[in-house]
Design an enzyme around this catalytic site. Sequence first.
Site, mmCIF file in Angstrom:
data_model
loop_
_atom_site.group_PDB
_atom_site.id
_atom_site.type_symbol
_atom_site.label_atom_id
_atom_site.label_comp_id
_atom_site.label_asym_id
_atom_site.label_seq_id
_atom_site.Cartn_x
_atom_site.Cartn_y
_atom_site.Cartn_z
ATOM 1 N N ASP A 184 51.523 -15.077 22.094
ATOM 2 C CA ASP A 184 50.473 -15.990 22.581
ATOM 3 C C ASP A 184 49.258 -15.724 21.688
ATOM 4 O O ASP A 184 49.419 -15.180 20.580
ATOM 5 C CB ASP A 184 50.184 -15.727 24.069
ATOM 6 C CG ASP A 184 49.267 -16.785 24.673
ATOM 7 O OD1 ASP A 184 49.670 -17.946 24.767
ATOM 8 O OD2 ASP A 184 48.110 -16.457 25.020
ATOM 9 N N LYS A 227 52.949 -13.493 32.346
ATOM 10 C CA LYS A 227 52.011 -13.425 31.221
ATOM 11 C C LYS A 227 51.495 -11.995 31.143
ATOM 12 O O LYS A 227 51.363 -11.313 32.160
ATOM 13 C CB LYS A 227 50.819 -14.376 31.438
ATOM 14 C CG LYS A 227 50.186 -14.851 30.162
ATOM 15 C CD LYS A 227 51.025 -15.931 29.515
ATOM 16 C CE LYS A 227 50.386 -16.485 28.272
ATOM 17 N NZ LYS A 227 51.074 -17.713 27.822
#
Length: 407
Positions: free
Chosen positions: A147, A107
């Site tokens: 995201d 991430k």
Amino acid sequence: MLNTMARLYTNAIKVLRQTTRLTRIDPKLVRALEKPQRILKTTLKIRMDNGSVKSFPAFRVQHNNQRGPYKGGIRFHPKVNLDELKSLALWMTIKTALVDLPFGGAKGGVAVDPKELSEPELERVTRAYGRAIAPIIGPERDIPAPDVGTDAQIMRLVREEYEKYVGHAAPTVVTGKAVEDGGSQGREEATGLGGVYVLEEGAKQRGVDPRHVSVAVQGFGNVGSHFAHFAHEFGFKVVAASDSKGGIYDPGGLPVLEIEKRKKERVPIPDMGLGKPISNEGLLELPVTVLVPAALEGVITERVANKIKARSILEMANGPTLPSADRTLKKREIPVVPDVLANAGGVIVSHFEWVQNRGHEHWTREEVRSRLREKIVAAYLEVLKTAKRLHSPLREAAYAVALLRLM
Ligand code: NAD
């Protein structure tokens, strides 16, 4: 006291450890998962339109690549921090293993509010971030995706910076691209739709007619809006919806398509004049069949968990439930379909995009949807079976399935 995000990371580790006890998985394996394999931490110095220079902290966390290249989104949000990204990266490792993809977990993100930037400023931030991560990403190494606060356009810029760095075309370095840029049909709606496939299968397992299932959706971004759209299309009754400004409630069912249209015109949900205005906290306490947190982490605290009247929770956001709340929900026998399963549709279709790019294939939207359904429902059924076998909540069962694949 630990902040919410650090608590989330501690919780993620706790669930890992609990799962080891349940399944007699080698604790050494779990210890290896407790720390990300690599963290890139930097500061982007960006020239603003008014000539000043601003600094933005930026990160990429590569958690684990045992099953394949690291895979995980890029988040642009003012509250982005390392603990949050470590949790999100760990959950990606669990998620990709749970739905059996040949990827690991990662991430990344920038602590920036994209809404406060002009278009050229946002482009400069994105390109600077792309340059910062270019040396550690790659189609076989680490594959970013959108995201919170990022989209297909941001992916295009990251890909361009990577291609400049390596000196050749590399469309597979990111997923979540626009279809005209080599993206997959059905990627944009995949996370929301995947969640609705799980919801549909849950209703089928219980022999319940979707028309008798009321749903409250918190958050109306990429995930929440598509979730609400397909839940409505599949015959479920969407009775509440919200965005960061607040929400609306109508026990008879909301006009979801109208909300989508007005949202595209940038009207905040509470100002739409549809349903009864409610707060975001109020939405979490509504008497509905399924509560769907689809915004940010940590919204279901222990206090909220004690007040929840929903019969079950489907976590579309990552990490919406705090550890203490999880315990309360367990005591109150309110089942929680965990994030690592419910919102896996996005990474599943990201994998389809990667496969299509590499094989120069173009699947139809119908093909993408039917493969997505098959994959996410298979994972859901496996989690249900494992939960029964282990007498455990669904979250621990999902972790158990994933950890067995990571052994
Ligand atoms: P987004 O930025 O598109 O949307 C976020 C939404 O949440 C917006 O409607 C915003 O108004 C709302 N919101 C913000 N603060 C809020 C608050 N305090 N209360 C209620 N609503 C609030 O983000 P997204 O891509 O839809 O992601 C939402 C969640 O889903 C995140 O947890 C993300 O990590 C997770 N997720 C996203 C994907 C994906 O493919 N986009 C995949 C898996 C998981």
